[in-house]
Scaffold this motif. Structure first.
Motif, PDB file in Angstrom:
ATOM      1  N   ALA A 287     141.603  32.415 -32.247  1.00  0.00           N
ATOM      2  CA  ALA A 287     140.508  32.383 -31.283  1.00  0.00           C
ATOM      3  C   ALA A 287     139.198  32.168 -32.040  1.00  0.00           C
ATOM      4  O   ALA A 287     138.865  32.920 -32.954  1.00  0.00           O
ATOM      5  N   VAL A 288     138.478  31.135 -31.648  1.00  0.00           N
ATOM      6  CA  VAL A 288     137.289  30.708 -32.393  1.00  0.00           C
ATOM      7  C   VAL A 288     136.047  30.817 -31.517  1.00  0.00           C
ATOM      8  O   VAL A 288     136.046  30.407 -30.354  1.00  0.00           O
ATOM      9  N   ARG A 289     135.012  31.367 -32.109  1.00  0.00           N
ATOM     10  CA  ARG A 289     133.705  31.404 -31.439  1.00  0.00           C
ATOM     11  C   ARG A 289     132.656  30.916 -32.419  1.00  0.00           C
ATOM     12  O   ARG A 289     132.520  31.458 -33.523  1.00  0.00           O
ATOM     13  N   ALA A 290     131.927  29.888 -32.039  1.00  0.00           N
ATOM     14  CA  ALA A 290     130.844  29.380 -32.877  1.00  0.00           C
ATOM     15  C   ALA A 290     129.555  30.126 -32.571  1.00  0.00           C
ATOM     16  O   ALA A 290     129.304  30.518 -31.429  1.00  0.00           O
ATOM     17  N   TRP A 291     128.764  30.350 -33.595  1.00  0.00           N
ATOM     18  CA  TRP A 291     127.458  30.943 -33.373  1.00  0.00           C
ATOM     19  C   TRP A 291     126.442  30.218 -34.249  1.00  0.00           C
ATOM     20  O   TRP A 291     126.771  29.674 -35.295  1.00  0.00           O
ATOM     21  N   GLN A 292     125.219  30.186 -33.767  1.00  0.00           N
ATOM     22  CA  GLN A 292     124.154  29.491 -34.487  1.00  0.00           C
ATOM     23  C   GLN A 292     122.950  30.407 -34.644  1.00  0.00           C
ATOM     24  O   GLN A 292     122.717  31.311 -33.827  1.00  0.00           O
ATOM     25  N   GLU A 293     122.211  30.173 -35.690  1.00  0.00           N
ATOM     26  CA  GLU A 293     121.014  30.979 -35.959  1.00  0.00           C
ATOM     27  C   GLU A 293     120.016  30.806 -34.828  1.00  0.00           C
ATOM     28  O   GLU A 293     119.713  29.681 -34.420  1.00  0.00           O
TER      29      GLU A 293
ATOM     30  N   LEU B 249     121.214  37.343 -40.286  1.00  0.00           N
ATOM     31  CA  LEU B 249     122.414  36.555 -40.029  1.00  0.00           C
ATOM     32  C   LEU B 249     123.667  37.424 -39.985  1.00  0.00           C
ATOM     33  O   LEU B 249     124.607  37.124 -39.245  1.00  0.00           O
ATOM     34  N   THR B 250     123.670  38.508 -40.764  1.00  0.00           N
ATOM     35  CA  THR B 250     124.815  39.418 -40.728  1.00  0.00           C
ATOM     36  C   THR B 250     124.954  40.046 -39.350  1.00  0.00           C
ATOM     37  O   THR B 250     126.058  40.169 -38.805  1.00  0.00           O
TER      38      THR B 250
ATOM     39  N   ALA C  17     128.521  38.185 -32.659  1.00  0.00           N
ATOM     40  CA  ALA C  17     129.455  37.169 -32.170  1.00  0.00           C
ATOM     41  C   ALA C  17     130.891  37.667 -32.238  1.00  0.00           C
ATOM     42  O   ALA C  17     131.688  37.452 -31.318  1.00  0.00           O
ATOM     43  N   TYR C  18     131.224  38.364 -33.313  1.00  0.00           N
ATOM     44  CA  TYR C  18     132.587  38.887 -33.464  1.00  0.00           C
ATOM     45  C   TYR C  18     132.887  39.946 -32.401  1.00  0.00           C
ATOM     46  O   TYR C  18     133.979  39.953 -31.806  1.00  0.00           O
TER      47      TYR C  18
ATOM     48  N   VAL D 183     132.412  31.575 -36.517  1.00  0.00           N
ATOM     49  CA  VAL D 183     131.977  30.608 -37.519  1.00  0.00           C
ATOM     50  C   VAL D 183     130.571  30.138 -37.187  1.00  0.00           C
ATOM     51  O   VAL D 183     130.280  29.761 -36.041  1.00  0.00           O
ATOM     52  N   ARG D 184     129.704  30.169 -38.172  1.00  0.00           N
ATOM     53  CA  ARG D 184     128.349  29.668 -37.982  1.00  0.00           C
ATOM     54  C   ARG D 184     128.369  28.146 -37.966  1.00  0.00           C
ATOM     55  O   ARG D 184     128.884  27.503 -38.883  1.00  0.00           O
ATOM     56  N   GLY D 185     127.826  27.567 -36.905  1.00  0.00           N
ATOM     57  CA  GLY D 185     127.781  26.115 -36.819  1.00  0.00           C
ATOM     58  C   GLY D 185     127.795  25.647 -35.375  1.00  0.00           C
ATOM     59  O   GLY D 185     127.926  26.440 -34.438  1.00  0.00           O
ATOM     60  N   ALA D 186     127.660  24.340 -35.204  1.00  0.00           N
ATOM     61  CA  ALA D 186     127.699  23.746 -33.866  1.00  0.00           C
ATOM     62  C   ALA D 186     129.126  23.803 -33.328  1.00  0.00           C
ATOM     63  O   ALA D 186     130.089  23.666 -34.091  1.00  0.00           O
TER      64      ALA D 186
END
Length: 281
Positions: free
Chosen positions: A179-185, A196-197, A203-204, A228-231
């Motif tokens: 299961a994947v969740r993207a997050w961005q700053e 960022l931590t 997000a987790y 995961v940090r990113g688009a």
């Protein structure tokens, strides 16, 4: 997919890619206890003789399907009309619609950005787009069996259905789920540093909370939670590079807040090498 007997429907055109799609459709039908419906479209009206010849395309695919699984209930249909319209009409009574990402003949325009995208965007049931389906056109080539299933998860209703389908697929196959969740700053505010931590931890926590009821319903499915940090699109494509299947909703919010046909979903459909299951209701 469901407990009823709505058929798994697959679009065919006689190409190797469509036979590969049929193999995936047969596997899904057998796995979930559904009948199979093989559908062919004649895009241009012609003589009755041609219509009879064209129906051989669906009949031949059905014969192959019965050879692979003799106990499977298989029906065929051939329709005049555009491939997209035929498939969308068929999706109204289907439990799952399976298409190859490219084809020829009756489904000659079947490629992401045309028929495949229209079906994924407007079908009345989940849609499985099998990329490079010609890889599995021959019965001697085994379908993927041991790779994990990757699902894009956020807090939207569409993603909720995607997670449900992904768990059901993973359980039926005996494979783990990622299961994947993207997050961005977040946007910077003058004089305030971004932790960022804390962003990653938040997000987790959201991902874990959203999955909790499904992990309770499917306790035998191993689940790996990844934030995961990113688009969103690049994250899903990277995580799904070696997946058996990528599952995602047609649109979403939160970690996949721009997930809609024409953006993230289209990018994944355009660039994924694994089959993509779009969780449409």
């Amino acid at each position: 997919m469901t407990a009823n007997r709505r058929p798994v429907t697959v679009g065919v055109d006689g190409s190797p890619a469509s036979f590969g799609a049929v193999r995936w459709a047969v596997d899904e039908a057998v796995r979930h206890g559904q009948p199979l419906r093989v559908t062919h479209a004649i895009a241009v009206a012609g003589a009755l003789e041609r219509a009879a010849d064209e129906h051989e395309v669906a009949l031949h695919a059905a014969v192959e399907a019965r050879t692979w699984h003799p106990g499977l209930h298989v029906t065929t249909s051939t329709w005049r009309g555009s491939p997209a319209r035929v498939l969308l009409d068929q999706s109204q009574s289907a439990s799952l619609l399976v298409v190859g990402s490219r084809g020829m003949g009756g489904f000659g325009s079947l490629r992401i950005g045309s028929v495949g995208l229209q079906v994924a965007a407007h079908a009345h049931c989940p849609v499985l787009v099998v990329h490079h389906a010609e890889r599995w056109a021959g019965p001697d080539v085994p379908l993927p069996q041991h790779q994990p299933i990757v699902v894009g998860a956020d807090s939207s209703a569409h993603a909720e259905f995607a997670v449900e389908l992904a768990f059901a697929e993973a359980m039926s196959r005996g494979v783990p789920l990622v299961a994947v969740r993207a997050w961005q700053e977040p946007a910077h505010h003058w004089g305030r540093a971004t932790d960022l931590t804390q962003c990653a931890a938040g997000a987790y926590d959201m991902l874990a909370a959203g999955l909790e009821p499904w992990r309770a319903k499917y306790p035998t499915v191993p689940v790996d939670l990844r934030t995961v940090r990113g688009a969103p699109a690049p994250v899903l494509l990277a995580e799904g590079r070696d997946a058996l299947m990528i599952v995602l909703g047609p649109r979403g919010t939160g970690g996949f807040d721009d997930l809609s046909m024409g953006s993230v979903t289209q990018q994944v459909l355009d660039h994924a090498s694994a089959p993509v299951l779009v969780a449409r209701h």
